[in-house]
Design a protein around this motif. Structure first.
Motif, PDB file in Angstrom:
ATOM      1  N   ILE A   1      54.327 129.745  42.798  1.00  0.00           N
ATOM      2  CA  ILE A   1      55.628 130.277  43.359  1.00  0.00           C
ATOM      3  C   ILE A   1      56.419 129.467  44.019  1.00  0.00           C
ATOM      4  O   ILE A   1      56.020 128.289  44.832  1.00  0.00           O
ATOM      5  N   GLY A   2      57.526 129.959  44.403  1.00  0.00           N
ATOM      6  CA  GLY A   2      58.514 129.168  44.869  1.00  0.00           C
ATOM      7  C   GLY A   2      58.459 129.150  46.761  1.00  0.00           C
ATOM      8  O   GLY A   2      59.406 128.779  47.414  1.00  0.00           O
ATOM      9  N   HIS A   3      57.272 129.214  47.330  1.00  0.00           N
ATOM     10  CA  HIS A   3      56.819 129.003  48.584  1.00  0.00           C
ATOM     11  C   HIS A   3      55.118 128.968  48.754  1.00  0.00           C
ATOM     12  O   HIS A   3      54.466 129.446  47.743  1.00  0.00           O
TER      13      HIS A   3
ATOM     14  N   SER B   1      57.376 127.895  39.517  1.00  0.00           N
ATOM     15  CA  SER B   1      58.411 128.818  39.416  1.00  0.00           C
ATOM     16  C   SER B   1      58.557 129.573  38.028  1.00  0.00           C
ATOM     17  O   SER B   1      59.435 130.705  37.870  1.00  0.00           O
TER      18      SER B   1
ATOM     19  N   SER C   1      53.816 131.103  53.437  1.00  0.00           N
ATOM     20  CA  SER C   1      55.136 130.953  54.497  1.00  0.00           C
ATOM     21  C   SER C   1      56.305 131.154  53.334  1.00  0.00           C
ATOM     22  O   SER C   1      56.196 131.440  52.287  1.00  0.00           O
ATOM     23  N   GLY C   2      57.397 131.028  53.905  1.00  0.00           N
ATOM     24  CA  GLY C   2      58.627 131.484  53.390  1.00  0.00           C
ATOM     25  C   GLY C   2      59.554 132.131  54.016  1.00  0.00           C
ATOM     26  O   GLY C   2      60.830 131.870  54.030  1.00  0.00           O
ATOM     27  N   SER C   3      59.032 132.987  54.979  1.00  0.00           N
ATOM     28  CA  SER C   3      59.951 133.708  55.823  1.00  0.00           C
ATOM     29  C   SER C   3      59.845 132.605  57.215  1.00  0.00           C
ATOM     30  O   SER C   3      58.628 132.563  57.770  1.00  0.00           O
TER      31      SER C   3
ATOM     32  N   ALA D   1      60.977 134.316  41.616  1.00  0.00           N
ATOM     33  CA  ALA D   1      59.914 133.663  41.699  1.00  0.00           C
ATOM     34  C   ALA D   1      59.725 133.044  43.205  1.00  0.00           C
ATOM     35  O   ALA D   1      58.733 132.202  43.438  1.00  0.00           O
ATOM     36  N   LEU D   2      60.323 133.595  44.228  1.00  0.00           N
ATOM     37  CA  LEU D   2      60.060 132.965  45.575  1.00  0.00           C
ATOM     38  C   LEU D   2      59.095 133.829  46.358  1.00  0.00           C
ATOM     39  O   LEU D   2      58.906 133.193  47.284  1.00  0.00           O
ATOM     40  N   GLY D   3      58.516 134.497  45.749  1.00  0.00           N
ATOM     41  CA  GLY D   3      57.418 135.227  46.233  1.00  0.00           C
ATOM     42  C   GLY D   3      57.489 136.320  47.224  1.00  0.00           C
ATOM     43  O   GLY D   3      58.679 136.749  47.616  1.00  0.00           O
ATOM     44  N   MET D   4      56.379 136.919  47.819  1.00  0.00           N
ATOM     45  CA  MET D   4      56.538 138.150  48.634  1.00  0.00           C
ATOM     46  C   MET D   4      57.367 137.916  49.955  1.00  0.00           C
ATOM     47  O   MET D   4      57.946 139.258  50.321  1.00  0.00           O
ATOM     48  N   SER D   5      57.253 136.892  50.447  1.00  0.00           N
ATOM     49  CA  SER D   5      58.038 136.776  51.558  1.00  0.00           C
ATOM     50  C   SER D   5      59.458 136.921  51.216  1.00  0.00           C
ATOM     51  O   SER D   5      60.174 137.543  52.215  1.00  0.00           O
ATOM     52  N   HIS D   6      60.035 137.173  50.065  1.00  0.00           N
ATOM     53  CA  HIS D   6      61.376 137.244  49.832  1.00  0.00           C
ATOM     54  C   HIS D   6      61.712 138.332  48.865  1.00  0.00           C
ATOM     55  O   HIS D   6      62.769 138.858  48.508  1.00  0.00           O
TER      56      HIS D   6
END
Ligand SMILES: Cc1ncc(C[n+]2csc(CCOP(=O)(O)OP(=O)(O)O)c2C)c(N)n1
Ligand SMILES: [Mg+2]
Lengths: 322, 278
Positions: free
Chosen positions: B100-102, B93, B114-116, A123-128
């Protein structure tokens, strides 16, 4: 060809990353050139025990994946055997050029370990998510790409990598995976796919890597009950791709089903399709993640959504006979 | 709202953020708690951003570079009226959710995904340069983590912002001193941080990032600073609000047990009451 393994449902369940740490700790005790590097990732890499036991052979670079890979290359050039750990998503995209130039092109002995690969981070998304890593790294000359399926195969792979001098990328998932093989029964030949089948003349072939091998075996077992005998090709060595293992099955199989935790382009499915089309044209059905941001969910929910499970594979194999 | 009211609000929103994390069984609680006062000060006092002007080209821009603090960010956005808190809390989540988580910019109020780590500053520089090209009066804000500062892209950005004298840009560093593997100074040291930014041509403002008066003064000073970008080094406490998690590295992304949750809720309520009656 090996028999389809019995899938022991009460068997061990540990993440492959833990098997990597254990194997490297055994090696590091005898060889002080074995070095581990992390980018604020030692916990998720399961590498805290290594960092604690071998502080002189551990390097923390902070949240700096590009630095991680280039520093590893410099270490390798001066005789070290660096294992660089970072989430596969960042390792394969953020530090892609460092991998291409400093590892593959300069031909340094850097082992890149992509942890929490594929959609492990759900669930953390595409960045992850790292759904591009097979395509990206396979396209680099002199880079090897491995997606081991369980802890036993992972350990054997790492032991083999410890003995060679070239760069490689290894992707493992975050979640504990149930054993496929066992300590006594883990057929492994470096850079040769492990082909699993209960008959000499399979009707279909399922080609899988990483976490998808287990559902592939489950599907093969379910299919056998309905009279279709499918071979499972555990293509842990996505590159160098074992073309021979694929083509050998061609005479008897109706077609191939590929299954991977990766985007639909440039991964295992593309490689199998390419090999089959060139040498023995037959149907190849590719199961993969969509060419879109994947649905929010745990990796299991994601797999189930896109048919990356035993049932989805079973149906895909049946479709070859429709 | 007065600064006192804002600090009470920040504690109210901390509680709501913890509730989101409890419901989802996931989240990055430590950084959520440290950055909450910064977000509240920006969204409720300093930035010109609201659901009413979200499509106005003249609005201020905000990029949460430390995207893992999405839970506090979304709680603040919901409080601003960008979307419904209950929907967010009940789906965050979860399977099929938009939350979603970001940060994700299909949601109202979110400019960039973002997230990275290490993307927010360079992206913000692009927004600030566009503002200069158009002679627009909007300002651009981005919030980074201190561990994040190890990314080379942050310093490529620092160089560019200084070079282009982007006085419409204000970067914030959530200087909580911790990242996943421990203290930032043990993992990869940043000191002397203020001097580093200054050497790249930035106006550096240090403040207590968990104190509304201090933050208010910092952002006011940044607004008045001409000819160079400003960075607010916000000294904060990771996990701010409860002794259960304050300054403890594992609380980067730990999910409270039921018992810990009860203590955290009680601590947050106590601090809120103290602030309300101060
Ligand atoms: C490029 C990149 N590398 C690694 C990560 C994994 N990660 C998520 S949060 C985090 C630690 C962040 O520490 P810091 O920037 O200090 O944030 P805070 O303390 O405010 O939570 C890491 C390493 C990431 N999200 N992006
Ligand atoms: Mg921090």
């Amino acid at each position: 060809m090996h028999k389809l393994p019995e899938l022991n449902t009460v068997g061990n369940k540990i993440p492959n990353r833990q098997a990597i740490c254990d194997t490297l700790m055994a090696a590091a005790a005898d060889d002080r050139n074995v070095v581990a590097l992390c980018s604020d990732s030692r916990g998720s890499a399961s590498m805290t025990p290594f960092f604690n036991a071998f502080p002189q052979q551990s390097i923390e670079v902070g949240i700096a994946e590009q630095n991680l890979v280039s520093i590893s290359a410099g270490l390798a050039k001066c005789g070290k055997k660096p294992y660089a750990f970072s989430p596969a998503c960042f390792l394969s995209t953020r530090s892609y050029e460092q991998a291409k130039i400093d590892c593959a092109y300069s031909d340094t002995n850097v082992k890149l370990i992509g942890i929490s690969g594929g959609v492990s981070y759900g669930a953390l998304g595409m960045s992850h998510h790292s759904a591009q890593d097979i395509a990206a790294f396979s396209a680099i000359p002199n880079m090897r790409v491995y997606l081991p399926s369980d802890q036993h195969q992972t350990a054997k792979l790492i032991r083999a990598l410890l003995t060679d001098q070239k760069c490689a990328y290894v992707r493992v998932g975050r979640n504990p995976v149930e054993d496929i093989y066992s300590a006594e029964n883990c057929p492994f030949e470096m850079d040769k796919a492990t082909v699993l089948c209960d008959t000499e003349n399979p009707d279909a072939a399922i080609v899988a890597c990483g976490e998808m091998v287990r559902p592939a075996i489950e599907a093969a077992k379910a299919l056998a009950a309905s009279g279709i005998h499918a071979a499972v090709v555990d293509m842990y060595c996505v590159k160098p791709f074992d073309t021979e293992a694929i083509l050998k099955l061609a005479p008897t199989v109706k077609g191939y089903v590929t299954v991977e935790e990766h985007a639909p382009f440039g991964g295992l499915g593309s490689m199998v399709s390419q090999a089959v089309a060139a040498a023995c044209p037959k149907r190849v059905v590719n199961l993969a993640l969509p060419d879109a941001p994947v649905i929010t969910g745990t990796s299991k929910e994601v797999f189930d959504t896109y048919g990356l499970n035993a049932e989805g594979i079973r149906q895909a194999v049946r479709s070859l006979f429709a | 709202m007065t600064n006192k009211e804002l600090s009470v609000l920040a504690y109210e929103l901390r509680k709501k953020t913890v509730d989101v994390i409890m419901g989802a069984g996931a989240g990055h609680i430590g950084g959520d708690m440290s950055v909450m006062d910064v977000l509240v000060m920006l969204y409720f006092k300093h930035m010109n951003i609201s659901p009413e002007n979200q499509d106005d080209p003249g609005r201020d821009r905000f990029v949460l570079s430390k995207g893992h603090s999405v839970e506090s960010y979304y709680t603040v956005l919901s409080e601003k009226g960008f979307f419904d808190y209950e929907t967010y809390k009940n789906t965050f989540s979860r399977y099929g959710s938009e939350f979603i988580g970001h940060p994700h910019n299909t949601l109202p109020g979110v400019e960039m995904n973002s997230g990275s780590l290490g993307h927010g500053l360079p992206v913000s520089i692009g927004m600030a340069l566009a503002g200069k090209m158009d002679q627009a009066s909007y300002r651009v804000y981005t919030v980074m983590g201190d561990g994040e500062l190890a990314e080379g892209s942050v310093w490529e950005g620092a160089m560019a912002a200084g070079h282009y004298k982007l006085d419409n840009l204000c970067a914030v560093v959530d200087r909580n001193g911790l990242q996943i593997s421990g203290s930032t100074e043990d993992v990869m040291s940043h000191e002397p941080l203020a001097e580093r930014f200054a050497a790249f041509g930035w106006h550096v403002i240090e403040c207590d990032g968990n104190d509304m008066d201090s933050l208010d003064a910092a952002f006011s000073e940044a607004k008045c600073t001409k000819g160079q970008p400003s960075v607010v080094i916000a000294h904060t406490v990771k996990g701010r609000g409860s002794a259960v998690m304050e300054n403890k590295a594992p609380w980067h992304h730990k999910v409270p047990t039921a018992e810990e949750y009860a203590r955290i809720e009680a601590d947050l309520e106590t601090r809120k009451e103290e602030l309300a009656h101060a």
